[in-house]
Design an enzyme around this catalytic site. Structure first.
Site, PDB file in Angstrom:
ATOM      1  N   ARG A   1       0.892  -1.290   0.059  1.00 10.05           N
ATOM      2  CA  ARG A   1      -0.114  -0.007  -0.078  1.00 10.05           C
ATOM      3  C   ARG A   1       0.670   1.051   0.133  1.00 10.05           C
ATOM      4  NH1 ARG A   1      -2.142  -3.690   3.077  1.00 10.05           N
ATOM      5  NH2 ARG A   1      -1.391  -3.053   4.758  1.00 10.05           N
TER       6      ARG A   1
ATOM      7  N   GLU B   1       3.980  -6.894  13.579  1.00  8.46           N
ATOM      8  CA  GLU B   1       3.582  -7.085  14.798  1.00  8.46           C
ATOM      9  C   GLU B   1       2.865  -8.416  15.075  1.00  8.46           C
ATOM     10  OE1 GLU B   1       0.830  -4.618  12.185  1.00  8.46           O
ATOM     11  OE2 GLU B   1       3.069  -4.809  12.643  1.00  8.46           O
TER      12      GLU B   1
END
Length: 171
Positions: free
Chosen positions: A59, A96
């Protein structure tokens, strides 16, 4: 900024249970919102002598290439492993919810380059920090990092304390 917030869709438990994914698809589908987001991302850097914009797959390519176009500079993609056809420099980093590598062509940057790093999201800061390290390893200067969304609770900004950071939205 409320226009942008209204265009961000929350997807719970994606890409795995416990993760709340902030989906930018409605924002990039709306031409007025997309144009405004690009302008808001680049505005603080108009006088910063940016010579190239780098974007993190995938993105970051959307926003980074549009920011580069508006600034009249080139765009460098920072890619997942095995996607670039030329000689690459690679760096490993933690996400994460896992780990991966980031790659760039070895001739993508020069020592004269002032780079604006662009991505859609700043979470833990792992990918952005790795990108900055990779850019600097090739001799360029990271002038600043810009994001559409910053997840404040994950403290990614702490990983980038040596850089100017600009985020449009904070969650």
């Amino acid at each position: 900024m409320e226009l942008f917030r209204a265009k961000i869709r929350d997807i719970p438990n994606f890409p795995q249970p416990g993760i709340l994914f902030r989906d930018i698809t409605p924002l990039i589908k709306d031409p007025a919102a997309l144009r405004l987001a690009v302008r808001e991302i680049l505005h603080p850097f108009l006088s910063r002598n940016i010579t190239v914009v780098a974007g993190i797959e995938a993105r970051g390519f959307i926003f980074g290439s549009l920011v580069a176009w508006e600034l009249g500079v080139g765009f460098v993609p920072l890619r997942k492993p095995g996607k670039l056809p030329y000689i690459v420099e690679s760096i490993s980093y933690n996400l994460e919810y896992g780990s991966t590598n980031l790659e760039v062509h070895t001739d993508a940057f020069s020592s004269e380059d002032n780079v604006l790093l662009v991505d859609d999201l700043l979470a833990t800061g792992g990918s952005a920090k790795a990108a900055c390290n990779l850019i600097e390893r090739l001799g360029a200067t990271v002038t600043a990092c810009a994001f559409v969304i910053e997840l404040d609770s994950l403290k990614g900004r702490e990983q980038l304390s040596n850089y100017v950071i600009h985020s449009l939205l904070h969650y």
